[in-house]
Design an enzyme around this catalytic site. Structure first.
Site, PDB file in Angstrom:
ATOM      1  N   GLU A  63       0.769  -1.285   0.038  1.00  0.00           N
ATOM      2  CA  GLU A  63       0.013  -0.126   0.099  1.00  0.00           C
ATOM      3  C   GLU A  63       0.845   1.363  -0.027  1.00  0.00           C
ATOM      4  O   GLU A  63       0.560   2.221  -0.525  1.00  0.00           O
ATOM      5  CB  GLU A  63      -0.927   0.105   1.336  1.00  0.00           C
ATOM      6  CG  GLU A  63      -1.861   1.426   1.195  1.00  0.00           C
ATOM      7  CD  GLU A  63      -3.111   1.224   2.158  1.00  0.00           C
ATOM      8  OE1 GLU A  63      -3.926   2.113   1.984  1.00  0.00           O
ATOM      9  OE2 GLU A  63      -3.255   0.147   2.872  1.00  0.00           O
ATOM     10  N   SER A  64       1.941   1.228   0.588  1.00  0.00           N
ATOM     11  CA  SER A  64       2.997   2.486   0.744  1.00  0.00           C
ATOM     12  C   SER A  64       3.478   2.570  -0.526  1.00  0.00           C
ATOM     13  O   SER A  64       3.364   3.674  -1.147  1.00  0.00           O
ATOM     14  CB  SER A  64       4.068   2.274   1.859  1.00  0.00           C
ATOM     15  OG  SER A  64       3.477   2.123   3.083  1.00  0.00           O
TER      16      SER A  64
END
Length: 142
Positions: A63-64
């Protein structure tokens, strides 16, 4: 911002930072551009009680990378926010470093989709993550 070169993208990402959670987990940028983003994360400190890499840690790495890549694509005055994420874990790292490689599946004006493949030190796939981000305009400053 699709014309941003990898070195410019890495400068942008480094200046922006990945956020407090990513820093606590030991993530480091290796490469950052519109077509490919790469970051690493140590297994140590990101494990389940039995010593396996925590599945949630894979997702945080994915997600980062995916959200940051979507924001690079969005450009100035716009913001990408996650609306969907899924992950399939196929192997558990137990030591060393995992590497996430993020590539775009779709780069639209209002939606982006990225795939992040996380591998262990031996290059074996541990997790496959897909994230969809919605791009919206930032509100005007008062």
């Amino acid at each position: 911002m699709s014309d941003v070169a990898t070195s410019e993208g890495l400068d942008w990402a480094t200046a922006r930072g990945m956020g407090a959670l990513a820093e606590k987990m030991g993530m480091e940028f290796v490469e950052f551009g519109i077509d490919r983003c790469v970051a690493t994360m140590p297994v140590e400190g990101n494990t389940q009680p039995v010593g396996l890499m925590h599945g949630g840690a894979y997702v945080v790495l994915g997600e980062s990378l995916g959200s940051m890549a979507a924001n690079l694509h969005a450009g100035t005055g716009r913001l990408a926010v996650g609306v969907d994420i899924n992950a399939t874990h196929t192997r558990s790292a137990t030591s060393g470093v995992v590497t996430g490689v993020c590539t775009p599946v779709h780069l639209g004006r209002s939606i982006t989709v990225h795939e992040i493949v996380v591998t262990d030190d031996q290059g074996r796939r541990c997790s496959t993550i897909r994230i969809t981000n919605m791009i919206k305009d930032l509100p005007a400053a008062n």
